[in-house]
Design a protein around this motif. Structure first.
Motif, short mmCIF file in Angstrom:
data_model
loop_
_atom_site.label_atom_id
_atom_site.label_comp_id
_atom_site.label_asym_id
_atom_site.label_seq_id
_atom_site.Cartn_x
_atom_site.Cartn_y
_atom_site.Cartn_z
N THR A 114 -11.38 -0.24 -3.62
CA THR A 114 -11.48 0.72 -2.80
C THR A 114 -10.20 1.33 -2.16
O THR A 114 -9.34 1.22 -2.97
CB THR A 114 -12.10 -0.05 -1.36
N VAL B 225 -6.91 -0.37 -2.04
CA VAL B 225 -7.37 -1.56 -2.80
C VAL B 225 -7.10 -2.83 -2.00
O VAL B 225 -6.09 -3.05 -1.40
CB VAL B 225 -6.65 -1.46 -4.11
N GLY B 226 -8.02 -3.80 -2.32
CA GLY B 226 -7.96 -5.03 -1.90
C GLY B 226 -8.26 -6.16 -2.77
O GLY B 226 -8.44 -5.98 -4.01
N ILE B 227 -8.01 -7.34 -2.43
CA ILE B 227 -8.34 -8.45 -3.44
C ILE B 227 -8.91 -9.53 -2.62
O ILE B 227 -8.49 -9.90 -1.47
CB ILE B 227 -6.60 -9.09 -3.83
N ASP B 228 -9.79 -10.06 -3.34
CA ASP B 228 -10.60 -11.07 -2.75
C ASP B 228 -9.93 -12.47 -3.00
O ASP B 228 -10.10 -13.34 -4.05
CB ASP B 228 -11.98 -11.32 -3.30
N CYS C 52 1.31 1.96 -3.73
CA CYS C 52 -0.20 1.92 -4.38
C CYS C 52 -0.65 3.20 -4.71
O CYS C 52 -0.86 4.07 -3.81
CB CYS C 52 -0.94 1.26 -3.83
N TRP D 97 -7.85 -3.27 -11.09
CA TRP D 97 -9.30 -3.66 -11.01
C TRP D 97 -9.61 -3.69 -12.49
O TRP D 97 -10.37 -4.62 -12.64
CB TRP D 97 -10.02 -2.37 -10.39
N VAL E 280 -10.54 -7.93 -7.88
CA VAL E 280 -9.87 -6.76 -7.17
C VAL E 280 -11.02 -6.01 -6.84
O VAL E 280 -11.80 -5.49 -7.41
CB VAL E 280 -8.96 -5.77 -8.28
N ILE E 281 -10.92 -5.37 -5.37
CA ILE E 281 -11.84 -4.60 -4.93
C ILE E 281 -11.39 -3.24 -4.97
O ILE E 281 -10.35 -2.59 -4.38
CB ILE E 281 -11.94 -4.92 -3.30
N GLN F 162 0.90 -1.18 0.08
CA GLN F 162 -0.22 -0.12 -0.28
C GLN F 162 1.01 1.36 -0.19
O GLN F 162 0.42 2.50 -0.35
CB GLN F 162 -1.11 -0.02 1.17
#
Length: 94
Positions: A62, A65-68, A37, A51, A59-60, A34
């Motif tokens: 937000t 950024v997040g990853i499921d 990023c 994303w 890829v979330i 992060q």
């Protein structure tokens, strides 16, 4: 007035399908730094190429950024497309 169809989108959310949660298929997983990023640094949705190019929609978008990881198959496209090189692929086992 144009009628909007809420069932049609350019990007779908991952869902349990016939294959179930597919995250356990991968050998490599993405890790986001992060501090590199662009979205996290600017504190807004500024880049999000990860994303945009993710073929599985995991890829979330937000801030940060997040990853499921329950659905991520570890293809590495997010890491390849990241202009800041904030995403690295690491071995799933360690």
């Amino acid at each position: 007035m144009e009628k909007k169809d809420d069932n049609i989108t350019a990007m779908c959310r991952p869902a349990v399908g016939e294959a179930g949660k597919t995250g356990d298929w991968r050998d490599m997983r993405p890790v986001i730094d992060q501090s590199k990023c662009i979205s996290a640094i600017k504190n807004r949705a500024a880049c999000l190429l990860c994303w945009l190019y993710c073929p599985d929609g995991v890829v979330i978008p937000t801030v940060p950024v997040g990853i499921d990881l329950e659905y991520c198959k570890g293809c590495g496209i997010c890491a390849e497309e990241c202009p800041a090189k904030a995403i690295t692929m690491v071995n799933e086992g360690g």
